[in-house]
Scaffold this motif. Structure first.
Motif, PDB file in Angstrom:
ATOM      1  N   LYS A 118       0.828  -1.205   0.000  1.00 39.24           N
ATOM      2  CA  LYS A 118       0.000   0.000   0.000  1.00 39.24           C
ATOM      3  C   LYS A 118       0.865   1.259   0.000  1.00 39.24           C
ATOM      4  CE  LYS A 118      -3.639   2.429   2.435  1.00 39.24           C
ATOM      5  NZ  LYS A 118      -4.662   2.365   3.469  1.00 39.24           N
ATOM      6  N   LEU A 119       1.921   1.248   0.814  1.00 36.96           N
ATOM      7  CA  LEU A 119       2.761   2.436   0.944  1.00 36.96           C
ATOM      8  C   LEU A 119       3.776   2.584  -0.184  1.00 36.96           C
ATOM      9  CD1 LEU A 119       3.424   2.289   4.784  1.00 36.96           C
ATOM     10  CD2 LEU A 119       1.858   3.823   3.571  1.00 36.96           C
ATOM     11  N   TYR A 120       4.329   1.459  -0.673  1.00 36.11           N
ATOM     12  CA  TYR A 120       5.463   1.529  -1.586  1.00 36.11           C
ATOM     13  C   TYR A 120       5.279   0.770  -2.890  1.00 36.11           C
ATOM     14  CZ  TYR A 120       7.462   3.045   2.795  1.00 36.11           C
ATOM     15  OH  TYR A 120       7.680   3.711   3.981  1.00 36.11           O
ATOM     16  N   GLY A 121       4.155   0.079  -3.064  1.00 39.97           N
ATOM     17  CA  GLY A 121       3.934  -0.702  -4.275  1.00 39.97           C
ATOM     18  C   GLY A 121       4.471  -2.118  -4.128  1.00 39.97           C
ATOM     19  N   LYS A 122       4.210  -2.913  -5.141  1.00 41.38           N
ATOM     20  CA  LYS A 122       4.657  -4.313  -5.108  1.00 41.38           C
ATOM     21  C   LYS A 122       6.173  -4.393  -5.196  1.00 41.38           C
ATOM     22  CE  LYS A 122       0.567  -6.551  -6.893  1.00 41.38           C
ATOM     23  NZ  LYS A 122       0.240  -7.434  -5.813  1.00 41.38           N
ATOM     24  N   LYS A 123       6.729  -5.487  -4.648  1.00 40.63           N
ATOM     25  CA  LYS A 123       8.161  -5.729  -4.740  1.00 40.63           C
ATOM     26  C   LYS A 123       8.546  -5.946  -6.193  1.00 40.63           C
ATOM     27  CE  LYS A 123       9.576  -8.852  -1.849  1.00 40.63           C
ATOM     28  NZ  LYS A 123       9.694  -9.966  -0.927  1.00 40.63           N
ATOM     29  N   GLN A 124       9.766  -5.657  -6.537  1.00 39.65           N
ATOM     30  CA  GLN A 124      10.259  -5.750  -7.922  1.00 39.65           C
ATOM     31  C   GLN A 124       9.989  -7.118  -8.530  1.00 39.65           C
ATOM     32  OE1 GLN A 124      11.668  -3.201  -9.663  1.00 39.65           O
ATOM     33  NE2 GLN A 124      11.747  -4.489 -11.469  1.00 39.65           N
ATOM     34  N   GLU A 125      10.285  -8.203  -7.784  1.00 40.24           N
ATOM     35  CA  GLU A 125      10.115  -9.560  -8.321  1.00 40.24           C
ATOM     36  C   GLU A 125       8.650  -9.878  -8.612  1.00 40.24           C
ATOM     37  OE1 GLU A 125      10.515 -11.595  -3.922  1.00 40.24           O
ATOM     38  OE2 GLU A 125      12.211 -10.769  -5.012  1.00 40.24           O
ATOM     39  N   GLU A 126       7.719  -9.279  -7.857  1.00 41.52           N
ATOM     40  CA  GLU A 126       6.294  -9.516  -8.101  1.00 41.52           C
ATOM     41  C   GLU A 126       5.805  -8.722  -9.307  1.00 41.52           C
ATOM     42  OE1 GLU A 126       4.300  -8.620  -4.453  1.00 41.52           O
ATOM     43  OE2 GLU A 126       5.260 -10.266  -3.385  1.00 41.52           O
ATOM     44  N   ARG A 127       6.396  -7.552  -9.557  1.00 41.90           N
ATOM     45  CA  ARG A 127       5.996  -6.735 -10.704  1.00 41.90           C
ATOM     46  C   ARG A 127       6.491  -7.372 -11.999  1.00 41.90           C
ATOM     47  NH1 ARG A 127       7.893  -0.864  -8.962  1.00 41.90           N
ATOM     48  NH2 ARG A 127       9.671  -2.144  -8.487  1.00 41.90           N
ATOM     49  N   ASP A 128       7.694  -7.967 -11.953  1.00 38.17           N
ATOM     50  CA  ASP A 128       8.257  -8.565 -13.162  1.00 38.17           C
ATOM     51  C   ASP A 128       7.601  -9.893 -13.487  1.00 38.17           C
ATOM     52  OD1 ASP A 128       9.893  -6.399 -13.234  1.00 38.17           O
ATOM     53  OD2 ASP A 128      11.641  -7.429 -12.412  1.00 38.17           O
TER      54      ASP A 128
END
Length: 63
Positions: A52-62
Motif C-alpha cells: 500500500k505504501l510503496y507498491g509491489k516488490k520488484q520480483e512480483e511486478r516482473d
C-alpha cells in the motif's frame, strides 16, 4: 591518541538494535516480511502495508 567523532569507530550496533532504537526514539518500524517471530496473519499485514505504501516488490511486478 586518536580522536573519532560520534558515529565513527567504536562499537557498532547490530541491525536489531538499530531497528529497536528507531522504534523507541522515532516511532519508525522496520519489519521483514520473512521474520519468523511473526505469525502468518502478521506477516501478511506487513506485506499488505508495504504494498500500500510503496507498491509491489520488484520480483512480483516482473512476475
Amino acid at each position: 591518541m586518536r580522536f573519532t567523532p560520534p558515529g565513527y569507530g567504536g562499537r557498532r550496533r547490530d541491525p536489531e538494535q538499530v531497528k529497536r532504537d528507531g522504534w523507541h526514539e522515532q516511532g519508525v518500524l522496520a519489519v521483514s516480511v520473512n521474520d519468523d517471530r511473526l505469525s502468518w496473519p502478521e506477516r501478511e499485514l506487513v506485506r499488505q502495508l508495504g504494498e500500500k505504501l510503496y507498491g509491489k516488490k520488484q520480483e512480483e511486478r516482473d512476475g
